[in-house]
Design a protein around this motif. Structure first.
Motif, PDB file in Angstrom:
ATOM      1  N   TYR A  59     -99.636 -54.504 -24.124  1.00  0.00           N
ATOM      2  CA  TYR A  59    -100.957 -54.144 -24.195  1.00  0.00           C
ATOM      3  C   TYR A  59    -101.876 -55.542 -23.808  1.00  0.00           C
ATOM      4  N   ALA A  60    -103.041 -55.562 -23.213  1.00  0.00           N
ATOM      5  CA  ALA A  60    -103.882 -56.480 -23.027  1.00  0.00           C
ATOM      6  C   ALA A  60    -104.500 -56.565 -24.470  1.00  0.00           C
ATOM      7  N   ASP A  61    -105.228 -57.674 -24.960  1.00  0.00           N
ATOM      8  CA  ASP A  61    -106.044 -57.710 -26.141  1.00  0.00           C
ATOM      9  C   ASP A  61    -107.247 -56.760 -26.036  1.00  0.00           C
ATOM     10  N   SER A  62    -107.717 -56.727 -24.656  1.00  0.00           N
ATOM     11  CA  SER A  62    -108.942 -55.848 -24.735  1.00  0.00           C
ATOM     12  C   SER A  62    -108.946 -54.444 -25.048  1.00  0.00           C
ATOM     13  N   VAL A  63    -107.812 -54.108 -24.910  1.00  0.00           N
ATOM     14  CA  VAL A  63    -107.662 -52.545 -25.158  1.00  0.00           C
ATOM     15  C   VAL A  63    -106.732 -52.036 -26.286  1.00  0.00           C
ATOM     16  N   LYS A  64    -106.153 -53.171 -26.757  1.00  0.00           N
ATOM     17  CA  LYS A  64    -105.088 -53.017 -28.080  1.00  0.00           C
ATOM     18  C   LYS A  64    -105.879 -52.225 -29.025  1.00  0.00           C
ATOM     19  N   GLY A  65    -104.988 -51.146 -29.662  1.00  0.00           N
ATOM     20  CA  GLY A  65    -105.618 -50.502 -30.657  1.00  0.00           C
ATOM     21  C   GLY A  65    -106.497 -49.090 -30.186  1.00  0.00           C
ATOM     22  N   ARG A  66    -106.850 -49.199 -29.165  1.00  0.00           N
ATOM     23  CA  ARG A  66    -107.926 -47.992 -28.264  1.00  0.00           C
ATOM     24  C   ARG A  66    -106.935 -47.383 -27.237  1.00  0.00           C
ATOM     25  N   PHE A  67    -106.079 -48.209 -26.591  1.00  0.00           N
ATOM     26  CA  PHE A  67    -105.357 -47.505 -25.494  1.00  0.00           C
ATOM     27  C   PHE A  67    -103.808 -47.101 -25.739  1.00  0.00           C
ATOM     28  N   THR A  68    -103.319 -46.278 -25.062  1.00  0.00           N
ATOM     29  CA  THR A  68    -101.878 -46.063 -25.606  1.00  0.00           C
ATOM     30  C   THR A  68    -101.404 -45.713 -24.370  1.00  0.00           C
ATOM     31  N   ILE A  69    -100.250 -46.451 -23.779  1.00  0.00           N
ATOM     32  CA  ILE A  69     -99.394 -45.947 -22.589  1.00  0.00           C
ATOM     33  C   ILE A  69     -98.352 -45.229 -23.105  1.00  0.00           C
ATOM     34  N   SER A  70     -97.961 -44.171 -22.000  1.00  0.00           N
ATOM     35  CA  SER A  70     -96.932 -43.339 -22.724  1.00  0.00           C
ATOM     36  C   SER A  70     -96.114 -42.657 -21.274  1.00  0.00           C
ATOM     37  N   GLN A  71     -94.986 -42.458 -21.429  1.00  0.00           N
ATOM     38  CA  GLN A  71     -94.330 -41.740 -20.038  1.00  0.00           C
ATOM     39  C   GLN A  71     -93.601 -40.492 -20.345  1.00  0.00           C
ATOM     40  N   ASP A  72     -93.579 -39.665 -19.406  1.00  0.00           N
ATOM     41  CA  ASP A  72     -92.335 -38.675 -19.515  1.00  0.00           C
ATOM     42  C   ASP A  72     -91.742 -38.739 -18.355  1.00  0.00           C
ATOM     43  N   THR A  73     -90.324 -39.261 -18.599  1.00  0.00           N
ATOM     44  CA  THR A  73     -89.287 -39.695 -17.228  1.00  0.00           C
ATOM     45  C   THR A  73     -89.105 -38.601 -16.839  1.00  0.00           C
ATOM     46  N   ALA A  74     -88.743 -37.424 -17.365  1.00  0.00           N
ATOM     47  CA  ALA A  74     -88.425 -36.132 -16.564  1.00  0.00           C
ATOM     48  C   ALA A  74     -89.470 -35.750 -15.636  1.00  0.00           C
ATOM     49  N   LYS A  75     -90.566 -35.682 -15.964  1.00  0.00           N
ATOM     50  CA  LYS A  75     -91.702 -35.330 -15.175  1.00  0.00           C
ATOM     51  C   LYS A  75     -92.100 -36.752 -14.193  1.00  0.00           C
ATOM     52  N   ARG A  76     -91.556 -37.728 -14.442  1.00  0.00           N
ATOM     53  CA  ARG A  76     -92.088 -38.702 -13.423  1.00  0.00           C
ATOM     54  C   ARG A  76     -93.468 -39.297 -13.785  1.00  0.00           C
ATOM     55  N   LEU A  77     -94.014 -38.809 -14.952  1.00  0.00           N
ATOM     56  CA  LEU A  77     -95.303 -39.240 -15.271  1.00  0.00           C
ATOM     57  C   LEU A  77     -95.724 -40.548 -16.088  1.00  0.00           C
ATOM     58  N   VAL A  78     -96.678 -41.263 -15.956  1.00  0.00           N
ATOM     59  CA  VAL A  78     -97.100 -42.299 -16.768  1.00  0.00           C
ATOM     60  C   VAL A  78     -98.290 -41.862 -17.255  1.00  0.00           C
ATOM     61  N   TYR A  79     -98.992 -41.840 -18.628  1.00  0.00           N
ATOM     62  CA  TYR A  79    -100.084 -41.773 -19.102  1.00  0.00           C
ATOM     63  C   TYR A  79    -100.854 -42.883 -19.714  1.00  0.00           C
ATOM     64  N   LEU A  80    -102.117 -43.061 -19.585  1.00  0.00           N
ATOM     65  CA  LEU A  80    -102.898 -43.800 -20.456  1.00  0.00           C
ATOM     66  C   LEU A  80    -103.893 -43.035 -21.013  1.00  0.00           C
ATOM     67  N   GLN A  81    -103.508 -43.099 -22.493  1.00  0.00           N
ATOM     68  CA  GLN A  81    -104.680 -42.401 -23.393  1.00  0.00           C
ATOM     69  C   GLN A  81    -105.764 -43.450 -23.821  1.00  0.00           C
ATOM     70  N   MET A  82    -107.044 -43.277 -23.554  1.00  0.00           N
ATOM     71  CA  MET A  82    -107.771 -44.215 -23.754  1.00  0.00           C
ATOM     72  C   MET A  82    -108.893 -43.635 -24.503  1.00  0.00           C
ATOM     73  N   ASN A  83    -109.062 -44.117 -25.746  1.00  0.00           N
ATOM     74  CA  ASN A  83    -109.939 -43.819 -26.957  1.00  0.00           C
ATOM     75  C   ASN A  83    -111.068 -44.958 -27.247  1.00  0.00           C
TER      76      ASN A  83
END
Length: 125
Positions: A59-83
């Motif tokens: 993570y970049a420092d600008s988003v660390k602690g607020r944003f979370t990246i995750s993936q569902d490899t079976a569905k070929r999806l990548v997510y970015l949860q932004m709080n």
């Protein structure tokens, strides 16, 4: 050939949350790095989060602690949860894929071969 399509961008108030999605189609590489970049008007493009096939994240420092990246490899999806979104988070958000390599701690756009079309996130009151 790889295609990436982002979705989930919207307008929110400061302190709000959004979850971006990136669906991937095409050939699957064994070694890859998926990343989220963003670009605001008049600002340089910024790599903010990445994830590799093993699930390791950066993570970049600008988003660390607020944003979370995750993936569902079976569905070929990548997510970015932004709080706790703030006006400085306003930008067009892109997902990108670097192939035949894993992620580096810093994300350089030149390393990424495939890009989505972007999705707009606007944070304002």
């Amino acid at each position: 050939h790889v295609q990436l399509v982002e979705s989930g961008g919207n307008s929110v108030q400061p302190g709000g949350s959004l979850k971006l999605s990136c669906v991937r189609s095409g050939y699957t590489y064994a070694d890859y790095c998926m990343s989220w970049f963003r670009q605001a008007p008049g600002k340089e493009q910024e790599g903010i989060a990445s994830i590799d096939g093993a699930g390791s994240t950066n993570y970049a420092d600008s988003v660390k602690g607020r944003f979370t990246i995750s993936q569902d490899t079976a569905k070929r999806l990548v997510y970015l949860q932004m709080n706790n979104l703030q006006p400085d988070d306003t930008a067009t958000y892109y997902c990108a894929e670097r192939i035949l390599a894993t992620c580096m701690p810093t994300m350089a756009s030149n390393d990424f071969r495939f890009w989505g079309q972007g999705t707009q996130v606007t944070v304002s009151s």
